[in-house]
Design a protein around this motif. Structure first.
Motif, short mmCIF file in Angstrom:
data_model
loop_
_atom_site.label_atom_id
_atom_site.label_comp_id
_atom_site.label_asym_id
_atom_site.label_seq_id
_atom_site.Cartn_x
_atom_site.Cartn_y
_atom_site.Cartn_z
N LEU A 96 5.90 -10.82 6.01
CA LEU A 96 4.59 -11.39 6.36
C LEU A 96 3.54 -10.29 6.50
N PHE A 97 3.89 -9.22 7.20
CA PHE A 97 2.91 -8.15 7.42
C PHE A 97 2.63 -7.37 6.15
N PHE A 98 3.62 -7.20 5.30
CA PHE A 98 3.36 -6.54 4.02
C PHE A 98 2.47 -7.42 3.13
N TRP A 99 2.66 -8.74 3.21
CA TRP A 99 1.80 -9.65 2.47
C TRP A 99 0.37 -9.61 3.01
N LEU A 100 0.22 -9.58 4.35
CA LEU A 100 -1.11 -9.47 4.95
C LEU A 100 -1.79 -8.16 4.55
N ASP A 101 -0.99 -7.10 4.49
CA ASP A 101 -1.51 -5.81 4.04
C ASP A 101 -2.04 -5.90 2.61
N TYR A 102 -1.28 -6.56 1.75
CA TYR A 102 -1.70 -6.74 0.35
C TYR A 102 -2.99 -7.55 0.27
N ARG A 103 -3.06 -8.66 1.02
CA ARG A 103 -4.25 -9.51 0.97
C ARG A 103 -5.46 -8.81 1.58
N TYR A 104 -5.25 -8.09 2.66
CA TYR A 104 -6.34 -7.40 3.34
C TYR A 104 -6.92 -6.31 2.45
N ASN A 105 -6.06 -5.62 1.74
CA ASN A 105 -6.52 -4.56 0.85
C ASN A 105 -7.29 -5.09 -0.34
N LEU A 106 -7.02 -6.33 -0.72
CA LEU A 106 -7.78 -6.93 -1.82
C LEU A 106 -9.21 -7.26 -1.40
N LYS A 107 -9.37 -7.64 -0.13
CA LYS A 107 -10.67 -8.12 0.34
C LYS A 107 -11.55 -7.01 0.90
N LYS A 108 -10.93 -6.03 1.53
CA LYS A 108 -11.69 -4.99 2.23
C LYS A 108 -11.70 -3.70 1.42
N LYS A 109 -12.89 -3.22 1.18
CA LYS A 109 -13.02 -1.97 0.43
C LYS A 109 -13.18 -0.77 1.36
N ARG A 110 -13.59 -1.03 2.59
CA ARG A 110 -13.79 0.06 3.54
C ARG A 110 -12.71 -0.03 4.63
N LYS A 111 -13.01 0.59 5.76
CA LYS A 111 -12.04 0.63 6.86
C LYS A 111 -10.69 1.13 6.35
N LYS A 112 -10.74 2.30 5.77
CA LYS A 112 -9.58 2.86 5.08
C LYS A 112 -8.36 2.98 5.99
N TYR A 113 -8.55 3.36 7.26
CA TYR A 113 -7.42 3.65 8.11
C TYR A 113 -7.01 2.48 8.98
N SER A 119 0.63 -2.63 7.25
CA SER A 119 1.78 -1.95 6.66
C SER A 119 2.60 -1.23 7.72
N PHE A 120 1.93 -0.75 8.78
CA PHE A 120 2.64 -0.09 9.87
C PHE A 120 3.63 -1.05 10.54
N PHE A 121 3.14 -2.24 10.90
CA PHE A 121 4.03 -3.19 11.56
C PHE A 121 5.05 -3.76 10.57
N GLY A 122 4.68 -3.83 9.28
CA GLY A 122 5.66 -4.23 8.28
C GLY A 122 6.83 -3.26 8.26
N CYS A 123 6.53 -1.95 8.34
CA CYS A 123 7.58 -0.92 8.37
C CYS A 123 8.41 -1.02 9.65
N ILE A 124 7.75 -1.24 10.78
CA ILE A 124 8.46 -1.34 12.06
C ILE A 124 9.43 -2.51 12.05
N PHE A 125 8.96 -3.68 11.62
CA PHE A 125 9.83 -4.86 11.60
C PHE A 125 10.96 -4.70 10.58
N TYR A 154 11.62 2.59 1.79
CA TYR A 154 10.26 2.99 2.18
C TYR A 154 9.58 3.77 1.05
N PHE A 155 10.33 4.68 0.43
CA PHE A 155 9.76 5.47 -0.66
C PHE A 155 9.36 4.58 -1.84
N ILE A 156 10.20 3.62 -2.16
CA ILE A 156 9.89 2.70 -3.28
C ILE A 156 8.63 1.90 -2.96
N LEU A 157 8.56 1.37 -1.73
CA LEU A 157 7.37 0.61 -1.32
C LEU A 157 6.12 1.49 -1.34
#
Length: 342
Positions: A96-113, A119-125, A154-157
């Motif tokens: 879910l969090f990796f999917w949210l990361d993908y969708r968020y990156n499509l919509k937002k061009k700024r707020k780089k960090y 993706s952080f919480f996707g990695c944690i879970f 992680y490296f592949i992702l």
């Protein structure tokens, strides 16, 4: 053109010199000066390091939890479901969090960090799910191979998503996997191919630095050169520093039997590596390498001072010497700061 305050001072001096020598007239000097603009405060760097420290702190917190078996048992008892259910749940949360990361990156061009939070919480879970899966297969006593698989994932992702954060999770998992696997292989005498943990991680850090060269030669991996490079430097120098303290002994009892000056050649090795880092850093114009070299020279010297002279020297004098030395360093830094501010 935007330049720093220090650079502006140098350019202004050059313009004034050219004007005084008659190489340019007053009008031309004003025109040149008007083309220069002092760079504003680098908020991007502040944002980067703030989020970096936040990520590292959270990562350490999570690792600390999983290093504590009692705490794991408590969490396990609070979530009274099977390992299969827990694994599926956390895998679902990770997806879910990796999917949210993908969708968020499509919509937002700024707020780089700030957008890296998904993706952080996707990695944690994903790490939590992997832990429960390892329990499911009875691998909690020998998790190294499983963690290695997690590092590869992680490296592949990271390559697919082109994210440094995922790559750093991969390096972290690889560091843990290396320690777990080598510990399991050499658990009879706490040595792996004759090396204790500080020695083997010194070699491991050097291998990561070597890997940086090959990563830089691969187009798809070039975005990950910098995090691999500074991770390798930190692992190498920290492990080498620990080696100067503990040597290559496999038990605390054996280490207590020796005198610290027996380990002098490890200290010499760290000193030579630090000087080499400074020289190469200056030659290659690499401030990271230069600063790490300088930092570990001071750390090495203060560690040796603490080891060799702590008992012989009065504590007040010892801390007084430290206070004076850091005061001198501070004065030098203050002088440089004042001159740069003009």
């Amino acid at each position: 053109m935007q330049i720093s305050k220090k650079e502006k001072e140098i350019v202004d001096k050059a313009i004034n010199h050219w004007e005084s020598k008659g190489l340019i007239d007053n009008q031309k000097a004003k025109e040149l000066d008007e083309t220069l603009e002092i760079k504003p405060f680098n908020w991007q760097s502040l944002a980067y390091y703030s989020f970096l420290f936040a990520v590292v702190s959270l990562l350490i917190a999570v690792i600390s939890i999983f290093a504590d078996k009692a705490l794991l048992d408590l969490i396990d008892s609070l979530i009274s479901t099977s390992y299969i259910t827990k694994s599926i749940t956390f895998l679902g949360l990770s997806a879910l969090f990796f999917w949210l990361d993908y969708r968020y990156n499509l919509k937002k061009k700024r707020k780089k960090y700030s957008k890296e939070v998904f993706s952080f919480f996707g990695c944690i879970f994903l790490a939590i799910a992997s832990g429960f899966i390892s329990f499911l297969f009875g691998m909690e006593e020998n998790p190294g191979t499983f963690i290695l698989g997690l590092a590869i994932l992680y490296f592949i992702l990271a390559v697919i998503r082109k994210k440094e954060l995922l790559w750093l999770f991969g390096i972290t998992a690889l560091v843990i996997a290396f320690g777990a696997i080598t510990h399991n292989i050499g658990k009879e005498n706490n040595l792996f191919v004759g090396m204790n943990f500080p020695m083997r991680y010194t070699i491991f850090g050097a291998l990561i630095l070597v890997a940086t060269y090959f990563i830089n030669k691969t187009d798809k991996l070039k975005p990950f050169v910098d995090p691999t490079y500074w991770s390798g430097l930190i692992i190498f120098f920290m492990a080498l520093w620990f080696l100067t303290i503990f040597g290559n002994y496999n038990s605390y009892e054996k280490w207590l039997e020796i005198r610290q000056y027996y380990l002098w050649w490890y200290s010499l090795l760290l000193l030579l590596a630090s000087f080499a880092a400074i020289l190469i850093g200056i030659k290659k114009e690499d401030p990271l390498l230069k600063n790490i070299g300088m930092s570990f020279i001071f750390l090495n010297l203060y560690t040796r001072y603490f080891e060799y002279f702590w008992d012989e020297l009065h504590k007040a004098l010892f801390f007084g010497i430290i206070a004076v030395s850091f005061w001198l360093i501070g004065k030098k830094a203050e002088k440089i700061w004042d001159s740069s501010d003009g």
